[in-house]
Motif scaffolding. Structure first.
Motif, PDB file in Angstrom:
ATOM      1  N   ASP A 117       0.897  -1.150   0.000  1.00  0.00           N
ATOM      2  CA  ASP A 117       0.000   0.000   0.000  1.00  0.00           C
ATOM      3  C   ASP A 117       0.938   1.201   0.000  1.00  0.00           C
ATOM      4  OD1 ASP A 117      -1.562   2.225   0.658  1.00  0.00           O
ATOM      5  OD2 ASP A 117      -2.921   1.047   1.910  1.00  0.00           O
ATOM      6  N   ALA A 118       1.047   1.880  -1.124  1.00  0.00           N
ATOM      7  CA  ALA A 118       2.033   2.947  -1.294  1.00  0.00           C
ATOM      8  C   ALA A 118       1.834   4.105  -0.320  1.00  0.00           C
ATOM      9  CB  ALA A 118       1.991   3.462  -2.734  1.00  0.00           C
ATOM     10  N   ARG A 119       0.693   4.176   0.330  1.00  0.00           N
ATOM     11  CA  ARG A 119       0.444   5.245   1.305  1.00  0.00           C
ATOM     12  C   ARG A 119       1.059   4.936   2.656  1.00  0.00           C
ATOM     13  NH1 ARG A 119      -5.852   4.599   0.459  1.00  0.00           N
ATOM     14  NH2 ARG A 119      -5.032   2.519   0.851  1.00  0.00           N
ATOM     15  N   ARG A 120       1.437   3.681   2.860  1.00  0.00           N
ATOM     16  CA  ARG A 120       1.924   3.238   4.173  1.00  0.00           C
ATOM     17  C   ARG A 120       3.447   3.125   4.195  1.00  0.00           C
ATOM     18  NH1 ARG A 120      -0.268  -1.756   6.434  1.00  0.00           N
ATOM     19  NH2 ARG A 120       0.598  -0.767   8.268  1.00  0.00           N
ATOM     20  N   ARG A 121       4.059   3.939   5.011  1.00  0.00           N
ATOM     21  CA  ARG A 121       5.521   3.943   5.157  1.00  0.00           C
ATOM     22  C   ARG A 121       6.050   2.536   5.462  1.00  0.00           C
ATOM     23  NH1 ARG A 121       9.566   7.710   6.558  1.00  0.00           N
ATOM     24  NH2 ARG A 121      11.195   6.856   7.883  1.00  0.00           N
ATOM     25  N   GLU A 122       5.353   1.807   6.331  1.00  0.00           N
ATOM     26  CA  GLU A 122       5.812   0.467   6.715  1.00  0.00           C
ATOM     27  C   GLU A 122       5.859  -0.466   5.501  1.00  0.00           C
ATOM     28  OE1 GLU A 122       2.514   1.507   8.144  1.00  0.00           O
ATOM     29  OE2 GLU A 122       3.792   2.897   9.244  1.00  0.00           O
ATOM     30  N   ASP A 123       4.870  -0.364   4.632  1.00  0.00           N
ATOM     31  CA  ASP A 123       4.834  -1.210   3.436  1.00  0.00           C
ATOM     32  C   ASP A 123       5.993  -0.870   2.498  1.00  0.00           C
ATOM     33  OD1 ASP A 123       2.502  -2.266   4.472  1.00  0.00           O
ATOM     34  OD2 ASP A 123       1.313  -1.931   2.660  1.00  0.00           O
ATOM     35  N   VAL A 124       6.239   0.412   2.302  1.00  0.00           N
ATOM     36  CA  VAL A 124       7.323   0.827   1.405  1.00  0.00           C
ATOM     37  C   VAL A 124       8.665   0.418   2.007  1.00  0.00           C
ATOM     38  CG1 VAL A 124       8.399   2.746   0.175  1.00  0.00           C
ATOM     39  CG2 VAL A 124       5.910   2.716   0.510  1.00  0.00           C
ATOM     40  N   HIS A 125       8.832   0.594   3.295  1.00  0.00           N
ATOM     41  CA  HIS A 125      10.080   0.174   3.949  1.00  0.00           C
ATOM     42  C   HIS A 125      10.267  -1.335   3.853  1.00  0.00           C
ATOM     43  CE1 HIS A 125      11.804   3.682   6.466  1.00  0.00           C
ATOM     44  NE2 HIS A 125      11.319   4.111   5.318  1.00  0.00           N
ATOM     45  N   ARG A 126       9.177  -2.094   3.974  1.00  0.00           N
ATOM     46  CA  ARG A 126       9.275  -3.556   3.826  1.00  0.00           C
ATOM     47  C   ARG A 126       9.750  -3.904   2.420  1.00  0.00           C
ATOM     48  NH1 ARG A 126       5.072  -6.197   2.209  1.00  0.00           N
ATOM     49  NH2 ARG A 126       3.602  -4.896   3.344  1.00  0.00           N
ATOM     50  N   LEU A 127       9.206  -3.212   1.422  1.00  0.00           N
ATOM     51  CA  LEU A 127       9.641  -3.435   0.041  1.00  0.00           C
ATOM     52  C   LEU A 127      11.130  -3.115  -0.103  1.00  0.00           C
ATOM     53  CD1 LEU A 127       9.006  -4.043  -2.970  1.00  0.00           C
ATOM     54  CD2 LEU A 127       8.439  -1.613  -3.200  1.00  0.00           C
ATOM     55  N   LEU A 128      11.572  -2.011   0.486  1.00  0.00           N
ATOM     56  CA  LEU A 128      12.985  -1.630   0.395  1.00  0.00           C
ATOM     57  C   LEU A 128      13.895  -2.640   1.092  1.00  0.00           C
ATOM     58  CD1 LEU A 128      12.596   2.207   0.962  1.00  0.00           C
ATOM     59  CD2 LEU A 128      13.211   1.075  -1.189  1.00  0.00           C
ATOM     60  N   HIS A 129      13.506  -3.064   2.295  1.00  0.00           N
ATOM     61  CA  HIS A 129      14.297  -4.075   3.013  1.00  0.00           C
ATOM     62  C   HIS A 129      14.367  -5.367   2.200  1.00  0.00           C
ATOM     63  CE1 HIS A 129      15.360  -2.383   6.922  1.00  0.00           C
ATOM     64  NE2 HIS A 129      14.174  -1.774   6.932  1.00  0.00           N
ATOM     65  N   THR A 130      13.241  -5.758   1.624  1.00  0.00           N
ATOM     66  CA  THR A 130      13.177  -6.977   0.820  1.00  0.00           C
ATOM     67  C   THR A 130      14.075  -6.845  -0.409  1.00  0.00           C
ATOM     68  OG1 THR A 130      10.914  -7.404   1.553  1.00  0.00           O
ATOM     69  CG2 THR A 130      11.625  -8.506  -0.461  1.00  0.00           C
ATOM     70  N   LEU A 131      14.008  -5.706  -1.070  1.00  0.00           N
ATOM     71  CA  LEU A 131      14.828  -5.464  -2.245  1.00  0.00           C
ATOM     72  C   LEU A 131      16.315  -5.532  -1.892  1.00  0.00           C
ATOM     73  CD1 LEU A 131      14.260  -2.706  -4.879  1.00  0.00           C
ATOM     74  CD2 LEU A 131      16.506  -3.194  -4.024  1.00  0.00           C
ATOM     75  N   LEU A 132      16.708  -4.827  -0.844  1.00  0.00           N
ATOM     76  CA  LEU A 132      18.120  -4.769  -0.471  1.00  0.00           C
ATOM     77  C   LEU A 132      18.655  -6.105   0.027  1.00  0.00           C
ATOM     78  CD1 LEU A 132      18.088  -1.247   1.172  1.00  0.00           C
ATOM     79  CD2 LEU A 132      19.106  -1.878  -1.034  1.00  0.00           C
ATOM     80  N   ALA A 133      17.771  -6.958   0.516  1.00  0.00           N
ATOM     81  CA  ALA A 133      18.196  -8.281   0.975  1.00  0.00           C
ATOM     82  C   ALA A 133      18.217  -9.304  -0.157  1.00  0.00           C
ATOM     83  CB  ALA A 133      17.258  -8.768   2.080  1.00  0.00           C
ATOM     84  N   ALA A 134      17.637  -8.967  -1.303  1.00  0.00           N
ATOM     85  CA  ALA A 134      17.532  -9.912  -2.419  1.00  0.00           C
ATOM     86  C   ALA A 134      18.916 -10.355  -2.902  1.00  0.00           C
ATOM     87  CB  ALA A 134      16.755  -9.283  -3.575  1.00  0.00           C
TER      88      ALA A 134
END
Length: 175
Positions: A158-175
């Protein structure tokens, strides 16, 4: 790295209205640079404003990483900006609007674009608007990626939710 702090440049790319500008605004710890203008074409049915150059923000993740967030315009007529923004990226966040008619066509388009400049760095797929359209499911996106010989994490955002965007970023950086 300056001051011992790890830095990353992540490019958000995806179709018009997928939530790139919103995601960067939700995640950024600083005022966002935004180049939105009033829409003057068929995009009006999706939203009143659209990005014509870039969005830019910065966020500090809880693990100390500083992430520079760049958002590319979604309209193909601004694809010259995609070429400029891709320089020096450490990761690619592809946002796909699950409520669009052909989200796999959209994803395939951005995967081909990624392949066109031989980017082999980290990538993650964020699926937005799953509240409007729960199907296709995340498993179907993973199957699609496998069928394209791509290995990338997929998560609902949900692009409005900071937590969701941060989860995406953490997931991306851990890939």
């Amino acid at each position: 790295m300056a001051n011992g702090q790890e830095r990353h440049k992540i490019l958000f790319i995806g179709p018009v209205g997928a939530g790139k500008t919103t995601a960067i605004a939700a995640a950024s710890d600083k005022a966002v640079v935004c180049t939105d203008v009033a829409v003057s074409d068929m995009t009006r049915v999706r939203k009143p404003r659209t990005t014509i150059a870039l969005d830019y923000g910065v966020t500090n993740l809880t693990d100390g990483r500083r992430v520079h967030l760049y958002g590319a315009p979604g309209q193909e007529r601004f694809d010259f900006m995609w070429e400029i923004l891709r320089e020096g990226i450490s990761g690619l966040a592809i946002l796909i609007d699950n409520s669009r008619r052909s989200p796999f066509d959209d994803l395939g388009f951005y995967l081909r674009w990624r392949h066109s400049f031989a980017f082999s760095g980290k990538m993650a797929v964020g699926v937005s608007f799953t509240d409007r359209s729960p199907l296709p499911g995340l498993g179907e996106y993973r199957d699609f990626l496998r069928g394209q010989q791509q290995d990338a994490p997929v998560c609902a955002v949900d692009a409005r939710r900071r937590e969701d965007v941060h989860r995406l970023l953490h997931t991306l950086l851990a890939a």
